[in-house]
Design an enzyme around this catalytic site. Sequence first.
Site, mmCIF file in Angstrom:
data_model
loop_
_atom_site.group_PDB
_atom_site.id
_atom_site.type_symbol
_atom_site.label_atom_id
_atom_site.label_comp_id
_atom_site.label_asym_id
_atom_site.label_seq_id
_atom_site.Cartn_x
_atom_site.Cartn_y
_atom_site.Cartn_z
ATOM 1 N N VAL A 25 38.339 76.153 14.488
ATOM 2 C CA VAL A 25 37.971 75.664 13.159
ATOM 3 C C VAL A 25 38.494 74.243 12.958
ATOM 4 O O VAL A 25 38.543 73.743 11.836
ATOM 5 C CB VAL A 25 38.532 76.579 12.041
ATOM 6 C CG1 VAL A 25 37.792 77.910 12.011
ATOM 7 C CG2 VAL A 25 40.047 76.803 12.211
ATOM 8 N N GLY A 26 38.949 73.611 14.080
ATOM 9 C CA GLY A 26 39.491 72.252 13.981
ATOM 10 C C GLY A 26 38.400 71.233 14.228
ATOM 11 O O GLY A 26 37.608 70.905 13.346
ATOM 12 N N ARG A 27 38.372 70.729 15.448
ATOM 13 C CA ARG A 27 37.320 69.798 15.851
ATOM 14 C C ARG A 27 36.862 70.184 17.244
ATOM 15 O O ARG A 27 37.693 70.544 18.102
ATOM 16 C CB ARG A 27 37.838 68.347 15.851
ATOM 17 C CG ARG A 27 37.950 67.743 14.464
ATOM 18 C CD ARG A 27 36.560 67.475 13.864
ATOM 19 N NE ARG A 27 36.599 66.837 12.560
ATOM 20 C CZ ARG A 27 36.457 67.468 11.382
ATOM 21 N NH1 ARG A 27 36.286 68.765 11.338
ATOM 22 N NH2 ARG A 27 36.469 66.784 10.257
ATOM 23 N N HIS A 45 29.491 74.760 11.499
ATOM 24 C CA HIS A 45 30.485 73.952 10.781
ATOM 25 C C HIS A 45 30.498 74.281 9.280
ATOM 26 O O HIS A 45 30.220 73.420 8.437
ATOM 27 C CB HIS A 45 30.216 72.456 11.002
ATOM 28 C CG HIS A 45 31.435 71.603 10.734
ATOM 29 N ND1 HIS A 45 31.771 70.517 11.481
ATOM 30 C CD2 HIS A 45 32.407 71.698 9.797
ATOM 31 C CE1 HIS A 45 32.885 69.962 11.017
ATOM 32 N NE2 HIS A 45 33.289 70.678 9.988
ATOM 33 N N GLY A 57 35.012 75.341 6.364
ATOM 34 C CA GLY A 57 35.822 74.624 5.361
ATOM 35 C C GLY A 57 34.950 73.782 4.444
ATOM 36 O O GLY A 57 34.922 72.563 4.561
ATOM 37 N N HIS A 99 48.011 71.382 6.918
ATOM 38 C CA HIS A 99 47.509 72.177 5.789
ATOM 39 C C HIS A 99 46.584 73.303 6.246
ATOM 40 O O HIS A 99 46.670 74.414 5.756
ATOM 41 C CB HIS A 99 46.732 71.289 4.820
ATOM 42 C CG HIS A 99 47.603 70.398 4.009
ATOM 43 N ND1 HIS A 99 47.932 69.112 4.399
ATOM 44 C CD2 HIS A 99 48.217 70.590 2.832
ATOM 45 C CE1 HIS A 99 48.706 68.572 3.485
ATOM 46 N NE2 HIS A 99 48.899 69.446 2.523
ATOM 47 N N ILE A 100 45.675 72.984 7.185
ATOM 48 C CA ILE A 100 44.674 73.995 7.577
ATOM 49 C C ILE A 100 45.354 75.120 8.373
ATOM 50 O O ILE A 100 45.169 76.303 8.065
ATOM 51 C CB ILE A 100 43.539 73.359 8.429
ATOM 52 C CG1 ILE A 100 42.901 72.167 7.694
ATOM 53 C CG2 ILE A 100 42.494 74.408 8.817
ATOM 54 C CD1 ILE A 100 42.158 72.466 6.452
ATOM 55 N N GLU A 105 27.362 67.693 16.989
ATOM 56 C CA GLU A 105 26.799 68.536 15.929
ATOM 57 C C GLU A 105 25.565 67.850 15.352
ATOM 58 O O GLU A 105 25.612 66.633 15.151
ATOM 59 C CB GLU A 105 27.836 68.771 14.829
ATOM 60 C CG GLU A 105 29.047 69.570 15.349
ATOM 61 C CD GLU A 105 30.115 69.819 14.288
ATOM 62 O OE1 GLU A 105 29.907 69.438 13.119
ATOM 63 O OE2 GLU A 105 31.153 70.386 14.642
ATOM 64 N N ASP A 142 33.139 77.178 15.274
ATOM 65 C CA ASP A 142 32.508 76.610 14.070
ATOM 66 C C ASP A 142 32.308 75.110 14.207
ATOM 67 O O ASP A 142 31.635 74.507 13.382
ATOM 68 C CB ASP A 142 33.390 76.920 12.846
ATOM 69 C CG ASP A 142 32.704 76.554 11.533
ATOM 70 O OD1 ASP A 142 31.510 76.900 11.376
ATOM 71 O OD2 ASP A 142 33.344 75.916 10.667
#
Length: 313
Positions: free
Chosen positions: A226-228, A276, A279, A148-149, A257, A252
Site C-alpha cells: 500500500v506504499g509505492r 490504487h 488511501g 503515519h501510514i 499506473e 494496490d
Amino acid sequence: MPSAFTPRRMLLAGRDAADLAADLADALPELDTRTVKHGPLSPEDAAWADGYTGFTVPPNLADSSIRWVHLPMAGVDRVVEELAGQDVVLTRTVGSMPHAIGTYVLAHLLAEAWHLREYAALQSRAEWQPLPSARVAARSVVVLGTGHIGAGVARVLRGAGYRAVGVNTHGGEAGDFDDVVALADAGPHLTACDALVNALPLTAATRGLVDAELLDRLDGAVVVNVGRGATTDPDDLRAALDSGRVRHAVLDVFETEPLPATDWRWTHPAVTVTPHVSGPTEREDVVAAIVEAYEAFTSGRRPPLAVTVDRGY
Ligand code: GLV
C-alpha cells in the site's frame, strides 16, 4: 522555513478545486483563493499567489511568488524532485488515510485468514467443506515503514488481534507497534511473520528495497503493498510467489499506473490487484491540513506535515 510567513493568496488546482475553495472560504476566510487548471500558471496568477495546492507542481513555480505548496495526498514522490533547491515549504495531507489504508489491509488479511476466495469457489460448486478457522490472534505482521501510514496500519491490525512489528532504518520506540526494529535486524521477524505490509514512501533509499534478498526471508507470508509500487522489484516478487516464499500478494500500487493490461500480475492466481484505492483523499482532510499548516505558519512554527524535500518524505 520562512520565519514570519503569513500565506494570503492560494491557487487551488484540479478537479475538486471549486469545492475546496468553498470549504476553505468557510474554514479559513483570511485566505484568499483562486481556482486554476493544472499546468503552467499565467503570469498574473504566478505573481498573485503565495500558496498553491494541487496533485502536481506548476512547471513555472520557480518564476512565481509561491512559497508554500500543499499536496492533497500523502505520498510526495511525484513532486519532491521538482521542488528540490527551491525556497518553498511542502506540506501534505494525511488525515483519515492511515485508518482507511489500515482497514484495506485488514480486509485482505481477514479474507485470506477466513478463506473467502476458497469458500466462494466451493459455493460455486455447492460443496460443503469446512476449512481451518482463522486464528488471527496467533499471527504477526511486519510493517515496512513506521510513518503515519505504517502506524495507522498497525493500529487497525492490532485492534483486530494481530501483533504488528514495524521496520524502519533505525529501529526505535514501539509507539503504535508491538515492536519497532531496524531493517538490518528484521530477518527473524520476516521469517516468522504471517504477512508483510509495505507502507514505504518512494525515495532513493526505498526504490527496489523489497527484492529477492528480503523476500527470501519470508516463509509463506502474504505480501501487501500500500506504499509505492517501485519499492518492490516485480520480477523478484514473481519468483517469490512461484517458490511459495510469498503465499499471496495484494497489490494496490504499481511502478506504472494504470497497470498495463498485459502485465502478469492481472492473471497470476496468487495476486490480487486493486487500482490504487486504499488511501483515498478526502476533501475534509485536505481542508484540515491546509488550516493546520496555515496556523503553524502564522505562529512562526514549521507545519507538522511539512516534508523534508531533500530526504523525500
Ligand atoms: C496516495 O497514494 C497518496 O499518496 O495519498
